[in-house]
Design a protein around this motif. Structure first.
Motif, PDB file in Angstrom:
ATOM      1  N   LYS A 371       0.838  -1.205   0.000  1.00 53.35           N
ATOM      2  CA  LYS A 371       0.000   0.000   0.000  1.00 53.35           C
ATOM      3  C   LYS A 371       0.881   1.266   0.000  1.00 53.35           C
ATOM      4  CE  LYS A 371      -3.562   2.002   2.890  1.00 53.35           C
ATOM      5  NZ  LYS A 371      -4.158   1.857   4.212  1.00 53.35           N
ATOM      6  N   ILE A 372       1.894   1.259   0.830  1.00 58.30           N
ATOM      7  CA  ILE A 372       2.774   2.431   0.892  1.00 58.30           C
ATOM      8  C   ILE A 372       3.620   2.541  -0.373  1.00 58.30           C
ATOM      9  CG2 ILE A 372       4.774   3.400   2.127  1.00 58.30           C
ATOM     10  CD1 ILE A 372       3.288   2.760   4.704  1.00 58.30           C
ATOM     11  N   ARG A 373       4.062   1.407  -0.876  1.00 54.41           N
ATOM     12  CA  ARG A 373       4.797   1.432  -2.154  1.00 54.41           C
ATOM     13  C   ARG A 373       3.963   2.073  -3.257  1.00 54.41           C
ATOM     14  NH1 ARG A 373       9.427  -1.196  -3.566  1.00 54.41           N
ATOM     15  NH2 ARG A 373       8.776  -1.375  -5.723  1.00 54.41           N
ATOM     16  N   ARG A 374       2.665   1.776  -3.274  1.00 55.24           N
ATOM     17  CA  ARG A 374       1.797   2.355  -4.317  1.00 55.24           C
ATOM     18  C   ARG A 374       1.634   3.864  -4.141  1.00 55.24           C
ATOM     19  NH1 ARG A 374      -0.908  -2.654  -4.129  1.00 55.24           N
ATOM     20  NH2 ARG A 374      -2.396  -1.959  -2.567  1.00 55.24           N
ATOM     21  N   MET A 375       1.676   4.323  -2.902  1.00 54.60           N
ATOM     22  CA  MET A 375       1.579   5.777  -2.661  1.00 54.60           C
ATOM     23  C   MET A 375       2.860   6.475  -3.123  1.00 54.60           C
ATOM     24  SD  MET A 375      -0.218   5.746   1.075  1.00 54.60           S
ATOM     25  CE  MET A 375      -1.894   5.106   1.294  1.00 54.60           C
ATOM     26  N   ILE A 376       4.006   5.870  -2.826  1.00 58.54           N
ATOM     27  CA  ILE A 376       5.287   6.434  -3.280  1.00 58.54           C
ATOM     28  C   ILE A 376       5.353   6.387  -4.809  1.00 58.54           C
ATOM     29  CG2 ILE A 376       7.822   6.194  -3.142  1.00 58.54           C
ATOM     30  CD1 ILE A 376       6.931   6.530  -0.369  1.00 58.54           C
ATOM     31  N   SER A 377       4.927   5.263  -5.374  1.00 58.71           N
ATOM     32  CA  SER A 377       4.944   5.089  -6.822  1.00 58.71           C
ATOM     33  C   SER A 377       4.134   6.196  -7.512  1.00 58.71           C
ATOM     34  CB  SER A 377       4.384   3.704  -7.162  1.00 58.71           C
ATOM     35  OG  SER A 377       4.421   3.454  -8.542  1.00 58.71           O
ATOM     36  N   SER A 378       3.012   6.558  -6.903  1.00 54.21           N
ATOM     37  CA  SER A 378       2.164   7.629  -7.455  1.00 54.21           C
ATOM     38  C   SER A 378       2.902   8.957  -7.552  1.00 54.21           C
ATOM     39  CB  SER A 378       0.951   7.851  -6.555  1.00 54.21           C
ATOM     40  OG  SER A 378      -0.123   7.088  -7.003  1.00 54.21           O
ATOM     41  N   ILE A 379       3.612   9.293  -6.498  1.00 49.89           N
ATOM     42  CA  ILE A 379       4.363  10.563  -6.521  1.00 49.89           C
ATOM     43  C   ILE A 379       5.449  10.477  -7.584  1.00 49.89           C
ATOM     44  CG2 ILE A 379       5.724  12.214  -5.153  1.00 49.89           C
ATOM     45  CD1 ILE A 379       3.267  11.832  -3.593  1.00 49.89           C
ATOM     46  N   LEU A 380       6.162   9.356  -7.628  1.00 44.72           N
ATOM     47  CA  LEU A 380       7.227   9.192  -8.627  1.00 44.72           C
ATOM     48  C   LEU A 380       6.650   9.246 -10.043  1.00 44.72           C
ATOM     49  CD1 LEU A 380       9.362   6.332  -6.979  1.00 44.72           C
ATOM     50  CD2 LEU A 380       9.795   8.803  -6.917  1.00 44.72           C
ATOM     51  N   ALA A 381       5.369   8.867 -10.201  1.00 45.97           N
ATOM     52  CA  ALA A 381       4.714   8.913 -11.514  1.00 45.97           C
ATOM     53  C   ALA A 381       4.150  10.301 -11.810  1.00 45.97           C
ATOM     54  CB  ALA A 381       3.606   7.871 -11.583  1.00 45.97           C
ATOM     55  N   GLY A 382       4.317  11.234 -10.873  1.00 41.45           N
ATOM     56  CA  GLY A 382       3.924  12.624 -11.129  1.00 41.45           C
ATOM     57  C   GLY A 382       2.593  13.035 -10.538  1.00 41.45           C
ATOM     58  N   TYR A 383       1.922  12.128  -9.810  1.00 39.34           N
ATOM     59  CA  TYR A 383       0.601  12.465  -9.260  1.00 39.34           C
ATOM     60  C   TYR A 383       0.745  13.206  -7.927  1.00 39.34           C
ATOM     61  CZ  TYR A 383      -1.098   9.749 -13.121  1.00 39.34           C
ATOM     62  OH  TYR A 383      -1.347   9.314 -14.394  1.00 39.34           O
ATOM     63  N   ALA A 384       1.452  14.312  -7.965  1.00 46.40           N
ATOM     64  CA  ALA A 384       1.799  15.066  -6.760  1.00 46.40           C
ATOM     65  C   ALA A 384       0.705  16.042  -6.345  1.00 46.40           C
ATOM     66  CB  ALA A 384       3.098  15.828  -6.999  1.00 46.40           C
ATOM     67  N   TRP A 385      -0.411  16.030  -7.083  1.00 47.75           N
ATOM     68  CA  TRP A 385      -1.535  16.917  -6.746  1.00 47.75           C
ATOM     69  C   TRP A 385      -2.745  16.115  -6.263  1.00 47.75           C
ATOM     70  CZ3 TRP A 385       1.854  17.709 -10.725  1.00 47.75           C
ATOM     71  CH2 TRP A 385       2.494  18.956 -10.786  1.00 47.75           C
ATOM     72  N   ASP A 386      -2.613  14.802  -6.177  1.00 52.23           N
ATOM     73  CA  ASP A 386      -3.746  13.939  -5.830  1.00 52.23           C
ATOM     74  C   ASP A 386      -3.884  13.848  -4.315  1.00 52.23           C
ATOM     75  OD1 ASP A 386      -5.590  11.986  -5.346  1.00 52.23           O
ATOM     76  OD2 ASP A 386      -4.418  10.350  -6.256  1.00 52.23           O
ATOM     77  N   GLU A 387      -4.797  14.659  -3.771  1.00 49.66           N
ATOM     78  CA  GLU A 387      -4.926  14.780  -2.313  1.00 49.66           C
ATOM     79  C   GLU A 387      -5.468  13.519  -1.646  1.00 49.66           C
ATOM     80  OE1 GLU A 387      -4.736  17.944  -0.338  1.00 49.66           O
ATOM     81  OE2 GLU A 387      -4.494  19.415  -1.957  1.00 49.66           O
ATOM     82  N   THR A 388      -5.925  12.540  -2.430  1.00 49.86           N
ATOM     83  CA  THR A 388      -6.321  11.276  -1.790  1.00 49.86           C
ATOM     84  C   THR A 388      -5.083  10.504  -1.339  1.00 49.86           C
ATOM     85  OG1 THR A 388      -6.296   9.847  -3.755  1.00 49.86           O
ATOM     86  CG2 THR A 388      -8.326  11.121  -3.356  1.00 49.86           C
ATOM     87  N   ASN A 389      -3.911  10.915  -1.824  1.00 44.59           N
ATOM     88  CA  ASN A 389      -2.660  10.280  -1.397  1.00 44.59           C
ATOM     89  C   ASN A 389      -2.154  10.987  -0.135  1.00 44.59           C
ATOM     90  OD1 ASN A 389      -0.049   9.295  -1.090  1.00 44.59           O
ATOM     91  ND2 ASN A 389       0.426   9.383  -3.290  1.00 44.59           N
ATOM     92  N   PRO A 390      -2.039  10.257   0.965  1.00 43.67           N
ATOM     93  CA  PRO A 390      -1.591  10.886   2.220  1.00 43.67           C
ATOM     94  C   PRO A 390      -0.239  11.604   2.085  1.00 43.67           C
ATOM     95  CG  PRO A 390      -2.314   8.620   2.607  1.00 43.67           C
ATOM     96  CD  PRO A 390      -2.325   8.825   1.126  1.00 43.67           C
ATOM     97  N   TYR A 391       0.618  11.124   1.162  1.00 40.78           N
ATOM     98  CA  TYR A 391       1.931  11.768   0.985  1.00 40.78           C
ATOM     99  C   TYR A 391       1.819  13.072   0.204  1.00 40.78           C
ATOM    100  CZ  TYR A 391       3.765   7.708   3.159  1.00 40.78           C
ATOM    101  OH  TYR A 391       4.016   6.741   4.086  1.00 40.78           O
ATOM    102  N   VAL A 392       0.633  13.339  -0.374  1.00 40.60           N
ATOM    103  CA  VAL A 392       0.349  14.647  -0.972  1.00 40.60           C
ATOM    104  C   VAL A 392      -0.347  15.529   0.057  1.00 40.60           C
ATOM    105  CG1 VAL A 392      -0.977  15.879  -2.745  1.00 40.60           C
ATOM    106  CG2 VAL A 392       0.188  13.722  -3.313  1.00 40.60           C
ATOM    107  N   ALA A 393      -1.317  14.949   0.745  1.00 35.02           N
ATOM    108  CA  ALA A 393      -2.107  15.729   1.701  1.00 35.02           C
ATOM    109  C   ALA A 393      -1.243  16.267   2.837  1.00 35.02           C
ATOM    110  CB  ALA A 393      -3.254  14.873   2.237  1.00 35.02           C
ATOM    111  N   GLU A 394      -0.345  15.443   3.340  1.00 36.93           N
ATOM    112  CA  GLU A 394       0.482  15.849   4.491  1.00 36.93           C
ATOM    113  C   GLU A 394       1.904  15.329   4.308  1.00 36.93           C
ATOM    114  OE1 GLU A 394      -1.518  15.692   8.664  1.00 36.93           O
ATOM    115  OE2 GLU A 394      -1.949  13.811   7.600  1.00 36.93           O
ATOM    116  N   PRO A 395       2.617  15.858   3.324  1.00 35.93           N
ATOM    117  CA  PRO A 395       3.896  15.229   2.962  1.00 35.93           C
ATOM    118  C   PRO A 395       4.918  15.163   4.110  1.00 35.93           C
ATOM    119  CG  PRO A 395       3.551  17.303   1.744  1.00 35.93           C
ATOM    120  CD  PRO A 395       2.279  16.989   2.453  1.00 35.93           C
TER     121      PRO A 395
END
Ligand code: FAD
Length: 412
Positions: A371-395
């Motif tokens: 689950k956490i790998r998928r959240m990190i993968s999202s940021i690495l894929a450029g989805y840095a504006w997707d607030e459903t990702n906790p690493y975007v909401a509260e980095p």
């Protein structure tokens, strides 16, 4: 002197300018793009992120990009000596594209601006913007290659001049970047890697064997070419021009994975150096103008976020601008500056902690939950504006908590 008119004038025909011009032209607005150079021209920034595909699609450019035959990309792999970690962007938290391309920017940028022109934007190459009068009816002063100077009157100016940073310089908007001064040495090589011998489909980021804050990129391109570069403190790469080639060669041979794959591959162009590229501005908008892509804020190349941020900025700015041109009252700070910087700030947390080594602890940590790998993968894929990702909401908070887990268990 002569005055020309357009609804919107765009400075620069790189990815940000081309996508903005296409989006405005598609909405029926008259757009004039002024580009100092002639295309095709070399540019650095070859590895795209999947998030950028949505903007290429929206701008009517995706089919042309898909059909151009660029190197397919589906992820990122990281190497530090014996340690490796690989992220497949199709396995990610966010919705949306999980694959993209690695491109020769000369070809890619020309294709994008051609698609903008085909959809109605007027483009002039060899025309340099010299000055601007800001306000409700902004006026640019432009010079062509014969030295003729003319003016362009419009309702709004988008500055997409990249590292040219035309309006930040002219209007005194520049602010010091919070990033330390770093530089890159880079070139292309003929890689001669037999088909199927390695995974060409991922960018490879390798850490220097002795210094955690020095890293390499290896970006495979189509036609057996590979882009290679090394990023470090500016002084670490501060060699006379005549020694750049030897310096990059020495660095390539010092890292085992790069050495094995392309350590002796011939350079296809002179080794280039770029430094002092990190930049910031007081604000991304003002009376009669907005700053797109690199003309605004630029952090660092480590996560290949530059083109994605440039396209995101074109998307957000044109949405705001089209409403304004239709007579609505818009709030450039709330509708453009704040939302764009949200994602830049997500990347900033990752970039800063890459250089301290903390992100490397997380990336190379072997017991990461899927689950956490998928959240990190999202940021690495450029989805840095997707607030459903906790690493975007509260980095910051999320990042610190995760780092603690990774270092606690790995030292146990
Ligand atoms: P640009 O592509 O720079 O286009 C600006 C255009 O404006 C140019 O064509 C220029 O000629 C024109 N111009 C300038 N001044 C004037 C003027 N006065 N009048 C008219 N025209 C003018 N990004 C990635 O996505 N992936 C990567 O792998 C990557 N790697 C990088 C590696 C390094 C070492 C660096 C430094 C950056 C990297 N980047 C990467 C970032 C990427 O290069 C930029 O973010 C991207 O090119 C920005 O696009 P842009 O449209 O804002 O500007």
């Amino acid at each position: 002197g002569e005055i020309q008119h357009a609804d919107v004038a765009v400075i620069g025909a790189g990815p940000a300018g081309a996508v903005a011009a296409a989006l405005l032209a598609r909405a029926g607005r008259s757009v004039l793009v002024l580009e100092r150079q002639h295309f095709p021209r070399f540019s650095i920034g070859e590895s795209l992120l999947p998030q950028s595909m949505a903007y290429l699609e929206e701008a009517g450019m995706l089919q042309a990009v898909v059909e151009a035959g660029f190197q397919y990309k589906n992820g990122a792999s990281f190497v530090n000596g014996e340690k490796t970690a690989s992220f497949d962007f199709r396995d990610k938290h966010s919705e949306g594209w999980g694959t993209t391309y690695q491109v020769e920017r000369a070809v890619f940028d020309q294709l994008l601006i051609r698609r903008a022109a085909e959809q109605g934007a007027k483009v002039r190459f060899g025309h340099t913007v010299r000055s601007m009068q800001t306000g409700d009816a902004p006026v640019l002063e432009v010079e062509d290659e014969e030295g003729r100077v003319y003016r362009v009157a419009s309702r709004f100016v988008l500055d997409a001049s990249g590292f040219g940073r035309v309006l930040p310089r002219l209007l005194g908007l520049e602010r010091p970047s919070r990033m330390p001064a770093r530089a890159a040495l880079f070139s292309h090589v003929q890689d001669s890697l037999p088909a199927g011998s390695i995974d060409r489909d991922k960018i490879c980021v390798a850490v220097h064997p002795e210094r955690r804050d020095v890293w390499y990129w290896m970006i495979h391109l189509a036609n057996g070419r590979t882009s290679v570069g090394c990023v470090a403190d500016a002084e670490f790469l501060d060699v006379p021009e005549a020694q750049r080639e030897a310096k990059l060669r020495e660095l390539m041979r010092a890292e085992p994975t790069i050495a094995r794959l392309i350590g002796d591959a011939p350079f296809l162009m002179p080794v280039n150096r770029i430094g002092g590229y990190s930049a910031n501005v007081e604000r991304l908008h003002g009376p009669g103008y907005a700053l797109l892509g690199n003309a605004g804020e630029f952090l660092d190349p480590v996560f290949s976020s530059g083109v994605t941020i440039a396209l995101r900025s074109a998307h957000l700015a044109t949405q705001t601008l089209l409403r304004q041109l239709d007579g609505e009252t818009v709030d450039w700070a709330a509708d453009y500056d704040v939302p764009l910087r949200k994602g830049i700030d997500t990347f900033r947390v990752f970039v800063e902690r890459w250089y301290t080594g903390e992100l490397q602890d997380i990336i190379f940590y072997e017991n990461q939950t899927p689950k956490i790998r998928r959240m990190i993968s999202s940021i690495l894929a450029g989805y840095a504006w997707d607030e459903t990702n906790p690493y975007v909401a509260e980095p910051v908070r999320r990042f610190n908590a995760l780092h603690e887990i990774c270092t606690m268990t790995s030292s146990a």
